[in-house]
Design a protein around this motif. Structure first.
Motif, mmCIF file in Angstrom:
data_model
loop_
_atom_site.group_PDB
_atom_site.id
_atom_site.type_symbol
_atom_site.label_atom_id
_atom_site.label_comp_id
_atom_site.label_asym_id
_atom_site.label_seq_id
_atom_site.Cartn_x
_atom_site.Cartn_y
_atom_site.Cartn_z
ATOM 1 N N THR A 537 -71.088 17.606 1.279
ATOM 2 C CA THR A 537 -71.847 16.801 2.342
ATOM 3 C C THR A 537 -73.240 17.683 2.765
ATOM 4 O O THR A 537 -74.195 16.774 3.317
ATOM 5 C CB THR A 537 -71.085 15.991 2.820
ATOM 6 O OG1 THR A 537 -70.475 17.023 3.356
ATOM 7 C CG2 THR A 537 -70.025 14.905 2.136
ATOM 8 N N LEU A 538 -72.935 18.808 2.884
ATOM 9 C CA LEU A 538 -74.084 19.541 3.920
ATOM 10 C C LEU A 538 -75.488 19.369 3.132
ATOM 11 O O LEU A 538 -75.630 19.105 1.933
ATOM 12 C CB LEU A 538 -73.740 21.306 4.007
ATOM 13 C CG LEU A 538 -72.253 21.393 4.204
ATOM 14 C CD1 LEU A 538 -72.542 23.037 4.257
ATOM 15 C CD2 LEU A 538 -71.937 21.017 5.600
ATOM 16 N N LYS A 539 -76.652 20.083 4.400
ATOM 17 C CA LYS A 539 -77.967 19.137 3.438
ATOM 18 C C LYS A 539 -78.171 20.322 4.162
ATOM 19 O O LYS A 539 -78.307 21.360 4.679
ATOM 20 C CB LYS A 539 -78.876 18.064 4.031
ATOM 21 C CG LYS A 539 -78.128 16.856 3.198
ATOM 22 C CD LYS A 539 -78.963 15.364 3.142
ATOM 23 C CE LYS A 539 -78.769 13.934 3.276
ATOM 24 N NZ LYS A 539 -78.693 14.299 1.360
ATOM 25 N N SER A 540 -79.893 20.934 3.426
ATOM 26 C CA SER A 540 -80.430 22.160 3.671
ATOM 27 C C SER A 540 -81.643 21.803 4.968
ATOM 28 O O SER A 540 -81.723 20.286 5.280
ATOM 29 C CB SER A 540 -81.746 22.910 3.290
ATOM 30 O OG SER A 540 -82.623 21.504 2.551
ATOM 31 N N GLU A 541 -81.502 22.343 6.027
ATOM 32 C CA GLU A 541 -82.407 22.366 6.762
ATOM 33 C C GLU A 541 -83.544 21.517 6.622
ATOM 34 O O GLU A 541 -83.877 20.298 7.510
ATOM 35 C CB GLU A 541 -82.422 23.133 7.618
ATOM 36 C CG GLU A 541 -81.699 23.870 8.753
ATOM 37 C CD GLU A 541 -81.205 25.546 9.148
ATOM 38 O OE1 GLU A 541 -80.776 25.541 9.657
ATOM 39 O OE2 GLU A 541 -82.128 26.304 8.303
ATOM 40 N N ALA A 542 -84.366 22.168 5.433
ATOM 41 C CA ALA A 542 -85.699 21.771 5.348
ATOM 42 C C ALA A 542 -85.295 19.593 4.598
ATOM 43 O O ALA A 542 -86.106 19.344 4.994
ATOM 44 C CB ALA A 542 -86.587 22.499 3.692
ATOM 45 N N GLN A 543 -84.209 19.816 3.686
ATOM 46 C CA GLN A 543 -84.027 18.666 3.329
ATOM 47 C C GLN A 543 -83.544 17.529 4.854
ATOM 48 O O GLN A 543 -84.399 15.905 4.570
ATOM 49 C CB GLN A 543 -82.742 18.577 2.999
ATOM 50 C CG GLN A 543 -82.851 17.119 2.246
ATOM 51 C CD GLN A 543 -83.618 16.454 0.938
ATOM 52 O OE1 GLN A 543 -83.863 16.776 0.433
ATOM 53 N NE2 GLN A 543 -84.383 15.286 1.681
ATOM 54 N N ILE A 544 -83.534 17.759 5.680
ATOM 55 C CA ILE A 544 -82.944 17.280 7.346
ATOM 56 C C ILE A 544 -83.905 16.397 7.780
ATOM 57 O O ILE A 544 -84.067 16.130 8.113
ATOM 58 C CB ILE A 544 -81.852 17.932 7.696
ATOM 59 C CG1 ILE A 544 -80.586 17.773 7.419
ATOM 60 C CG2 ILE A 544 -81.995 17.492 9.743
ATOM 61 C CD1 ILE A 544 -79.663 18.952 7.990
ATOM 62 N N VAL A 545 -84.746 17.644 7.687
ATOM 63 C CA VAL A 545 -86.678 17.515 8.476
ATOM 64 C C VAL A 545 -86.983 16.361 7.238
ATOM 65 O O VAL A 545 -87.893 15.514 8.086
ATOM 66 C CB VAL A 545 -87.023 18.996 8.202
ATOM 67 C CG1 VAL A 545 -88.677 19.007 8.446
ATOM 68 C CG2 VAL A 545 -86.531 20.297 9.606
ATOM 69 N N ALA A 546 -86.716 16.718 6.376
ATOM 70 C CA ALA A 546 -88.167 15.331 5.175
ATOM 71 C C ALA A 546 -87.293 14.339 5.562
ATOM 72 O O ALA A 546 -88.029 13.471 5.450
ATOM 73 C CB ALA A 546 -87.377 16.660 4.354
ATOM 74 N N ASP A 547 -86.197 14.164 5.242
ATOM 75 C CA ASP A 547 -85.217 12.867 6.081
ATOM 76 C C ASP A 547 -85.987 12.597 7.082
ATOM 77 O O ASP A 547 -86.305 11.197 7.532
ATOM 78 C CB ASP A 547 -83.784 12.947 5.298
ATOM 79 C CG ASP A 547 -83.960 13.791 4.430
ATOM 80 O OD1 ASP A 547 -84.296 12.604 3.501
ATOM 81 O OD2 ASP A 547 -82.024 13.603 3.966
ATOM 82 N N MET A 548 -85.484 13.091 8.391
ATOM 83 C CA MET A 548 -86.337 13.066 9.577
ATOM 84 C C MET A 548 -88.145 11.986 9.102
ATOM 85 O O MET A 548 -87.457 11.787 9.871
ATOM 86 C CB MET A 548 -86.080 13.779 10.494
ATOM 87 C CG MET A 548 -84.183 13.943 10.953
ATOM 88 S SD MET A 548 -83.858 14.746 11.983
ATOM 89 C CE MET A 548 -84.474 16.395 12.273
ATOM 90 N N ALA A 549 -88.134 12.681 8.927
ATOM 91 C CA ALA A 549 -89.718 12.660 9.164
ATOM 92 C C ALA A 549 -90.322 11.638 7.927
ATOM 93 O O ALA A 549 -90.798 10.555 8.790
ATOM 94 C CB ALA A 549 -90.839 13.897 8.635
ATOM 95 N N THR A 550 -89.224 11.356 7.416
ATOM 96 C CA THR A 550 -89.821 10.514 5.809
ATOM 97 C C THR A 550 -88.974 9.137 6.734
ATOM 98 O O THR A 550 -90.069 7.541 6.623
ATOM 99 C CB THR A 550 -89.241 10.092 4.809
ATOM 100 O OG1 THR A 550 -89.376 11.468 3.970
ATOM 101 C CG2 THR A 550 -89.162 8.593 4.300
ATOM 102 N N HIS A 551 -88.336 8.903 7.594
ATOM 103 C CA HIS A 551 -87.566 7.797 8.592
ATOM 104 C C HIS A 551 -89.027 7.345 10.032
ATOM 105 O O HIS A 551 -88.660 6.250 10.117
ATOM 106 C CB HIS A 551 -85.983 7.958 9.030
ATOM 107 C CG HIS A 551 -84.847 7.464 7.408
ATOM 108 N ND1 HIS A 551 -85.297 8.505 6.829
ATOM 109 C CD2 HIS A 551 -84.557 6.900 7.096
ATOM 110 C CE1 HIS A 551 -84.070 7.884 5.841
ATOM 111 N NE2 HIS A 551 -83.589 6.509 6.353
ATOM 112 N N VAL A 552 -88.978 8.524 10.367
ATOM 113 C CA VAL A 552 -89.744 8.480 11.823
ATOM 114 C C VAL A 552 -91.126 8.125 11.286
ATOM 115 O O VAL A 552 -91.386 6.995 12.225
ATOM 116 C CB VAL A 552 -89.765 9.837 12.288
ATOM 117 C CG1 VAL A 552 -90.273 9.324 13.881
ATOM 118 C CG2 VAL A 552 -88.226 9.923 12.873
ATOM 119 N N LEU A 553 -91.963 8.726 10.365
ATOM 120 C CA LEU A 553 -93.512 8.644 10.182
ATOM 121 C C LEU A 553 -93.703 7.856 9.066
ATOM 122 O O LEU A 553 -94.948 7.183 9.115
ATOM 123 C CB LEU A 553 -93.862 9.753 9.746
ATOM 124 C CG LEU A 553 -93.285 10.852 10.912
ATOM 125 C CD1 LEU A 553 -94.103 12.358 9.995
ATOM 126 C CD2 LEU A 553 -93.847 10.964 12.159
#
Length: 780
Positions: A537-553
């Protein structure tokens, strides 16, 4: 003079191997950890050890890792999990009573979690819901500047670039990072004086140096891989001088685990020729004395100064004004000893000055760096083989994160470049650093705190105030591999997002990925984990940043966040367009076995400064600054005016005022506590106060006595620490030391270097109170 118990064995050797093995066993990571050790710092298919930023050896070595690195690897590769079952057994109230050691050993974070206030515990949450909470809370802020985005030096280049881009697209430059707490004076002053805030040396320079001056460093504990290079340089005829208030026993001799003759036959290499034990905070004064003698006696490189520098006349006039009495008072070393060292500098055709946080973490930290650079410029020791400036960073990619744009005060050229490449407006106002961010957090101006790794509240001064402030925010988000104290003080919405570690494989829909880091000497190298992640269930830091950016922006953002997280080549192509020095990034990182070296203008005697030349700088603080602070505290003490607190005045006041420095033990990495054994300092506890035994005798105190430490901060509030146990150490007169981060509540957010805002972890004036038997409860 009382004899000081010392560690009589060479650094490293069998004790290091035994301690490393025990740590792997302690973490229950013997198999996973041992596999990772074999891949640590290996070219092509290995990962870069997160234990420090010392460069990799150029020649291939079967094992290229040190004791400190193995302990960090053990921490990450442990099998135990801090999962839902763990938190079902432990409330946050209970966990706040755990030590840093216990939290560190609780296990790897393995699933996304949110804090439930009714149950006072973390509960599982889906990734999707977690991102929705983040987006909802960030969009509710009145201004993007109400959010603080902290970054640890553990983060690799690709996710760091994505993170700063996301934060700036969100609308703020509030990007503090761990560099604010450690080497910021280095970045500020080298940038001002040389045009680039990084080391001017490469690893091969240590093989050609004739004199190495080690300032404020303890490599045997903090970056042991440096020991091999020091031992090799010494064997080549290089003279090595350690300048440090503490005599660190790990710098005496080195037994290299890579050499059969050392391990089987008991041989060892010499390292340091001499230890100069200056007063805490006395570096600028010592360097002033050296420079004063060199200039007066014509032992400087006039051709280099005339052709390549600006500001010499101002520095020379200032040096002439400094009296030898003040120089001696400022550094605690005699004029004769200073002249002896100055003559070594004068006679050396190739000198390296290398330093750690013992130079930077002072109110006058920028002056310390400036005077080191002044010395190198006086002798023409920038831009020649075997010479130069060598700051040694602690985190493995803290320098790379800065290069990637993690900076609260970005250069205009970076913002312009990001706007050109991504067609997005970038915020122009400077953001908040660690100190100003913490103040804003305490004041209530920060409503959201997002951390990419790190242990912000514990690493910064005013720990208790920051922890309390975190409970008043609307949103706290922690991207991390392990549980730490900062996560135990939740705001209204509190999330933990577990990420893949440096040792683990990173596989996306585009296949297996590798990342990159930049070491202390500007070498960019690939890093590729080899273990299966501890949880699916772990994600890479890059994936977490991308997912946050997609949801926020918004999903309609023109920036391909998901493509970047799936294929790091895409990120590197953007980096190549946006970050100077990374042209053809993908081709260059694959072309060489150990990456490539970033162009360093000062190394080529190209000076990107305001004057177009290397710049001499006159210190801002008087060289007697520390002595003045101690005299002022003594005066307050004699007047009994330390915040209306009546101290025990049976001992003369001058014997009660000390300069305190913080140190890391041999069993820790930053705020991570692996154990309690400080092998070289021969103690197995952390609640200690190191003092020279002669000073104990002068006071009538003994080893094992209990002492309270206090100071009056910039707001005239009294801060206390203790009781601490007196422990013998070969440390300068009028100096004491205790462990970081336990001492951080003694520090306040106003005690820092003026431009860089780096807190004065290494030098604060304190009062000591000897406790009578049975008086502990009253003193506390």
């Amino acid at each position: 003079m009382r004899k000081i118990p010392v560690y009589i064995h060479p650094a490293a050797g069998w004790p290091a191997l035994i301690a490393s093995t025990r740590t792997l066993m302690d973490y229950k990571a013997f198999l996973r950890g041992s596999i990772s050790v074999l891949h640590s710092n290996q070219p092509k298919d290995g990962f870069d050890c997160p234990g420090c930023a010392w460069p990799d050896h150029k020649s291939h070595k079967t094992i290229d890792v040190c004791e400190n690195g193995i302990k960090v690897i053990a921490s990450e590769t442990m099998n135990r999990r801090a999962d839902a079952a763990f938190f079902a057994k432990n409330t946050l109230t209970a966990l706040r009573g755990w030590s840093g050691y216990e939290l560190e050993h609780s296990g790897r974070l393995s699933e996304p979690l949110y804090y439930d206030a009714d149950q006072d515990r973390y509960l599982p949450i889906s990734w999707q819901v977690a991102y929705e909470v983040i987006a909802e809370q960030l969009k509710q802020l009145d201004s993007p500047d109400e959010a603080l985005f902290y970054t640890s030096g553990r983060v690799t280049n690709e996710p760091a670039f994505m993170f700063q881009l996301f934060v700036r697209c969100f609308g703020t430059n509030n990007l503090p990072d761990c560099s604010n707490m450690c080497h910021e004076p280095t970045s500020v002053m080298l940038g001002k004086q040389l045009g680039i805030g990084k080391a001017t040396v490469i690893l091969e320079d240590f093989e050609q140096a004739k004199l190495i001056l080690l300032f404020g460093q303890n490599p045997a504990t903090n970056h042991p891989r440096m020991l091999e290079m020091l031992a090799h340089a010494h064997k080549q005829g290089c003279r090595i001088i350690s300048i440090n208030p503490m005599r660190e026993q790990g710098l005496s001799k080195f037994r290299n685990p890579q050499k059969p003759s050392h391990m089987a036959a008991g041989q060892s290499d010499e390292m340091v020729d001499e230890v100069i034990q200056i007063q805490i905070g006395g570096d600028a004064a010592l360097l002033t004395g050296i420079a004063k003698w060199l200039t007066k006696n014509g032992k400087i490189n006039n051709d280099f100064i005339e052709q390549h520098t600006s500001g010499y006349d101002e520095l020379d006039a200032w040096l002439r004004q400094q009296s030898w009495t003040d120089v001696e008072l400022g550094c605690g070393i005699s004029k004769a000893e200073i002249i002896t060292l100055a003559k070594l500098v004068a006679d050396s055709p190739a000198t390296i000055c290398t330093w750690g946080m013992g130079i930077t973490q002072h109110v006058q930290g920028e002056d310390n760096v400036a005077m080191i650079t002044n010395l190198l410029l006086l002798m023409g020791m920038i831009g020649i083989d075997g010479a130069g400036a060598s700051p040694v960073r602690g985190h493995s990619n803290v320098q790379g994160d800065r290069t990637m744009g993690i900076h609260e005060r970005p250069k205009q050229s970076l913002l312009d470049s990001l706007e050109r490449v991504f067609k997005q407006p970038m915020p122009q106002e400077d953001g908040l650093d660690v100190v100003t961010g913490a103040k804003a957090l305490i004041k209530g101006d920060i409503k959201a705190f997002i951390s990419m790794g790190g242990n912000y509240a514990v690493a910064a001064p005013d720990k208790s105030a920051i922890q309390t402030a975190l409970t008043s925010t609307q949103l706290n988000v922690f991207v991390a591999t392990k549980l730490n104290e900062t996560m135990l003080y939740p705001g209204k919405n509190n999330l933990i997002l577990p990420c893949i570690g440096r040792t683990e494989r990173l596989i996306t829909v585009k296949g297996e990925q590798f990342a990159t880091i930049e070491d202390s000497m500007c070498q960019v190298v690939p890093t590729r984990g080899r273990l299966e992640p501890i949880s699916n269930t772990l994600k890479s830091e890059a994936q977490i940043v991308a997912d946050m950016a997609t949801h926020v922006l918004g999903a309609d953002s023109s920036i391909p966040w998901q493509a970047m997280s799936a294929d790091f080549d895409v990120v590197r192509d953007y980096i190549a367009q946006a970050i100077e020095g990374f042209e053809n990034f993908n081709q260059r990182i694959r072309a060489a076995e150990r990456g490539f070296h970033l162009y360093h203008s000062a190394r080529h005697r190209v000076w990107n400064t305001e004057s177009g030349k290397a710049q001499f700088e006159v210190p801002k603080y008087p060289i007697t600054y520390v002595a003045t602070q101690m005299r002022q505290t003594t005066s307050n003490y004699q007047n009994n005016s330390v915040n209306n607190h009546t101290l025990d005045i049976r001992q003369p006041a001058e014997q009660k005022v000390w300069q305190l420095t913080s140190v890391r033990s041999h069993d820790q990495f930053n705020t991570m506590i692996f154990g309690f054994k400080d092998r070289y300092r021969q103690t197995d506890r952390r609640d200690v106060l190191f003092m020279h035994p002669d000073e104990m005798s002068r006071l009538g105190w003994q080893k094992g006595d209990q002492v309270m430490v206090s100071r009056q901060d910039s707001q005239n509030a009294r801060r206390t620490l203790g009781p601490l146990i007196l422990t013998e150490m070969d440390i300068a007169a009028n100096a004491v030391a205790t462990y970081y981060p336990e001492c951080n509540d003694l520090l306040d957010l106003d005690s820092h270097a003026p431009d860089s805002k780096t807190p004065a972890y290494k030098s604060v004036t304190v009062l000591l109170e000897h406790l009578e038997q049975g008086s502990i409860a009253t003193a506390v």
